[in-house]
Motif scaffolding. Structure first.
Motif, mmCIF file in Angstrom:
data_model
loop_
_atom_site.group_PDB
_atom_site.id
_atom_site.type_symbol
_atom_site.label_atom_id
_atom_site.label_comp_id
_atom_site.label_asym_id
_atom_site.label_seq_id
_atom_site.Cartn_x
_atom_site.Cartn_y
_atom_site.Cartn_z
ATOM 1 N N LEU A 298 71.758 -24.078 -35.991
ATOM 2 C CA LEU A 298 71.781 -22.698 -35.482
ATOM 3 C C LEU A 298 71.621 -21.705 -36.626
ATOM 4 C CD1 LEU A 298 72.155 -20.788 -33.075
ATOM 5 C CD2 LEU A 298 74.614 -20.844 -33.524
ATOM 6 N N LEU A 302 68.484 -18.946 -36.156
ATOM 7 C CA LEU A 302 68.684 -17.518 -35.877
ATOM 8 C C LEU A 302 67.869 -16.595 -36.789
ATOM 9 C CD1 LEU A 302 72.503 -17.389 -35.009
ATOM 10 C CD2 LEU A 302 70.550 -17.213 -33.461
ATOM 11 N N ASN A 320 66.048 -22.362 -30.031
ATOM 12 C CA ASN A 320 67.336 -21.721 -29.772
ATOM 13 C C ASN A 320 67.735 -21.874 -28.308
ATOM 14 O OD1 ASN A 320 69.562 -19.813 -30.528
ATOM 15 N ND2 ASN A 320 68.530 -18.530 -29.021
ATOM 16 N N GLU A 357 70.626 -12.600 -30.471
ATOM 17 C CA GLU A 357 70.833 -14.012 -30.149
ATOM 18 C C GLU A 357 72.206 -14.501 -30.599
ATOM 19 O OE1 GLU A 357 69.082 -15.866 -28.186
ATOM 20 O OE2 GLU A 357 67.745 -14.165 -27.904
#
Length: 708
Positions: A298, A302, A320, A357
């Motif tokens: 992650l 991002l 994602n 996000e």
């Protein structure tokens, strides 16, 4: 040594070190013949002596021609040994390999030639020395002499052929050497390494995929090479490995994921794109193996969501979404705290898409693992509050959704509102720019009445009275204008006839008393017109300042909006709503005559129909007015006289507070002036201005005919 000298004539030895190549070559042929005879006779002791002579007297000699002769002689001896050469390789190969680092380029060239001939003879037996030969070839591939490079390439091709057909090659022993060499930057060496990786991967019996984590980082490093050819070769090798991964039942995703995460932040676009593409495939294929690495993955995804290259953004977004769709459980190694830590860190990203996000991830975790997230609340709460100051409205709205989800229980709800008030107090710009957006959205997400009650309760005990007044004015304006708060306005309109309306009205009253204009607006909304008039009449000269007049101007304009349509329609019955009329005339008397608001309100009051006044209604209204002046008069159980006293007390506190603030500011300025100017006059008490010289208020206790 004597055995060797007796076996090889002195003339041959002399020619072997001659400066002319032809003489050395002929001498080498003589050595080959001699070794063949010794081999046929089985005299390996003499053969060993000959090899030692060629090694120590020639190959290791200080004379370049001797070294050249020694190398060609060792190759000739190997040819002479033929099938028996394997048992003498430990003597033959080391001096040849040693010559690869010779200062003389011709010696290095002959070393390549010699080893090539040796390898042709021994073939598979050669493998035992592979690592040393590979290391030497790696260096020779970047040799400064093009002839040496050509010779090394020929030798390299032969060694590859031998390795691919051999069943004795040990990939386990080779990989550490390959891993060590993968960080070399020389383009020739890089081509050499990629070539070997490709060749070894093509051999069915060699499992290069199992060792991919050992050299994967090196291949990714080559993707940013300045040479297009090297980039293409590295990309081709990586593409082939990715294809193998998709078709392999057993892959070490974890170790490779760590490498990919690092490469996803590479400054090189092609490297980033390749890394994020691999991560995308890993998320689809990795399953449970990748659960412990979700946080790291992650953290790589991002930032790429906001990459300047569209193709990277597309793959990052897809990855994602796929990662967030996986419903992993903490019992399986899913680290909620690590994911939250990544999301928290990325909330500080300079890119809006990344921040958005990050908030989606926090929201998703709250929905799936609320108890685990709440245990980390103290770690992320301050960051979420700071995010309310984000320049992006979309980010702020998402932050509010996260806050609303956190605030489902009363304790966290109270904490949220307390922190929000604190944030408004310390960041006035936030209140001005985003106050309305934040309050309106919270009212939608958390129940408007609940939000306003909590804010009112907190503001009742606010020590900073100036801030309290400012925030109340802001809340009041939101209450009067926001479409989301229409139900609250409808509830307040029932304050005099409905228990719920009365309760809500009284819950706001004390805090709204921080601002005289806010309380007037609240009373008009609640249709408590008699009390509105009383509040207006209670205002003093000090209350009617610039801030008050600005707020009054806003209210007059709001009275012309659909929100107050009911109030304007009530003006059709002035006999029935005499207190409303008196309140509006009271506001009119407070306005400067040249102001736009004065003209608007005066124009509205001129439209009040005179026909609705008759003697009977007027007499009844006057009697009602006299009756309502009784301090004990109540409406729906509301003792307005008591509440009016609370308002007056709060306004008195406001006046005292403002005076103290003004004196403090004045003293601060005076002390600075004294320090700079150092006046000579004696110290004395500060003379206060004559307050009697100030003009009287436009509002007085006298009758309407005496007002100007």
């Amino acid at each position: 040594m004597a055995d060797a000298l007796s076996a090889i004539p002195a003339a041959v030895l002399r020619n072997l070190s001659d400066k002319l190549y032809e003489k050395r070559k002929n001498a080498a042929l003589e050595v080959e013949g001699i070794v063949k005879q010794l081999t046929a006779a089985g005299d390996h002791d003499k053969i060993t002596a000959v090899i030692n002579l060629l090694t120590h007297e020639f190959a290791y000699s200080a004379q370049a021609n001797h070294r050249k002769g020694g190398l060609i002689g060792l190759a000739a001896a190997t040819v002479g040994l033929s099938a028996e050469a394997a048992q003498h390789l430990e003597q033959i190969v080391p001096p040849v390999i040693n010559s690869f680092s010779d200062q003389d380029s011709r010696v290095r060239y002959y070393a390549c030639e010699a080893l090539y001939n040796i390898a042709k003879v021994v073939r598979g037996e050669f493998i035992v020395h592979f690592n040393k030969i590979f290391d030497a070839l790696c260096k020779l591939s970047a040799d400064s002499d093009p002839n040496v490079q050509s010779a090394a390439h020929l030798l390299d091709r032969l060694v590859k052929d031998i390795v691919t057909e051999s069943d004795q090659f040990s990939i386990e022993e080779f990989i550490p050497l390959l891993r060590e060499r993968m960080n070399v930057l020389n383009p020739y060496v890089r081509q050499f390494l990629v070539g070997w990786i490709t060749v070894l991967d093509s051999v069915p019996d060699i499992d290069m995929l199992g060792f991919l984590p050992d050299f994967l980082d090196g291949l990714f490093n080559m993707l940013s090479d300045s040479s297009l050819e090297i980039r293409q070769q590295a990309d081709s090798a990586l593409s082939e490995f990715l294809h193998e991964i998709k078709n392999s039942p057993s892959v070490d995703y974890g170790r490779m994921a760590e490498i990919l995460v690092q490469r996803a932040s590479s400054p090189d676009e092609f490297t980033r794109w390749t890394a994020i593409t691999w991560i995308n495939e890993f998320v689809k294929l990795g399953g449970d193996q990748l659960v412990p690495y979700y946080a790291d993955i992650l953290g790589a995804i991002l930032p790429c969501i906001a990459d300047k290259e569209e193709k990277i953004r597309v793959v990052a977004r897809e990855t994602n979404d796929e990662l967030r769709a996986i419903k992993a459980d903490p019992a399986e190694g899913f680290d909620v705290g690590a994911i939250l830590s990544i999301a928290k860190r990325q909330l500080s990203s300079e890119y809006e898409a990344t921040r958005i996000e990050s908030l989606h991830w926090i929201s998703a975790l709250l929905n799936r693992h609320r108890s685990e997230v709440m245990s980390f609340l103290n770690d992320i709460f301050d960051t979420l509050l700071k995010a309310l100051s984000d320049p992006s409205d979309q980010v702020v709205l998402l932050v509010l959704e996260v806050h609303a989800c956190i605030a489902e229980d009363q304790h966290n709800f109270r904490q949220l509102v307390v922190f929000l008030v604190h944030k408004f107090r310390t960041d006035n710009a936030l209140l001005e720019r985003r106050g309305a957006l934040i309050i309106r959205r919270l009212c939608v997400l958390l129940n408007a009445e609940r939000v306003y009650r909590e804010l009112s309760t907190i503001l009742e005990g606010e020590a900073d009275l100036d801030f309290a007044s400012t925030l109340v004015q802001a809340l009041n304006l939101i209450l009067l204008t926001s479409s989301e708060l229409g139900d609250l306005r409808d509830l307040l309109k029932l304050s005099l006839v409905n228990a719920s309306g009365k309760d809500f009205f009284l819950s706001l009253y004390t805090s709204w008393s921080h601002s005289s204009m806010a309380i007037i607006s609240l009373c008009l909304l609640a249709q408590a017109y008699q009390h509105t008039s009383s509040v207006i009449q209670s205002l003093t000269e000090e209350d009617i300042n610039v801030r008050f007049l600005v707020q009054l101007d806003k209210l007059i304009h709001l009275l012309e909006t659909p929100i107050f349509a009911y109030l304007r329609l009530q003006l059709l019955e002035p006999g029935r709503y005499i207190w409303l009329l008196k309140s509006l005339y009271g506001l009119l008397m407070l306005l400067p005559q040249q102001s736009a608001a004065f003209k608007i309100l005066r124009t509205r009051l001129k439209t009040v129909p005179s026909y609705s006044f008759n003697t009977e209604q007027l007499t009844s209204s006057i009697q009602t007015m006299h009756f309502s002046e009784d301090p004990c008069n109540e409406h729906n159980g509301i003792n307005f006289a008591s509440w009016l006293q609370r308002f007056k007390q709060m306004q008195q506190q406001q006046r005292v507070y403002l005076k103290s603030q003004a004196l403090s500011h004045s003293s601060s300025i005076s002390s600075k002036v004294v320090e700079v100017q150092k006046p000579e006059e004696p110290k004395g008490t500060l003379a206060m201005p004559d307050m009697s010289s100030r003009p009287p208020s436009r509002l007085s206790r006298k009758g309407p005919s005496q007002l100007r």
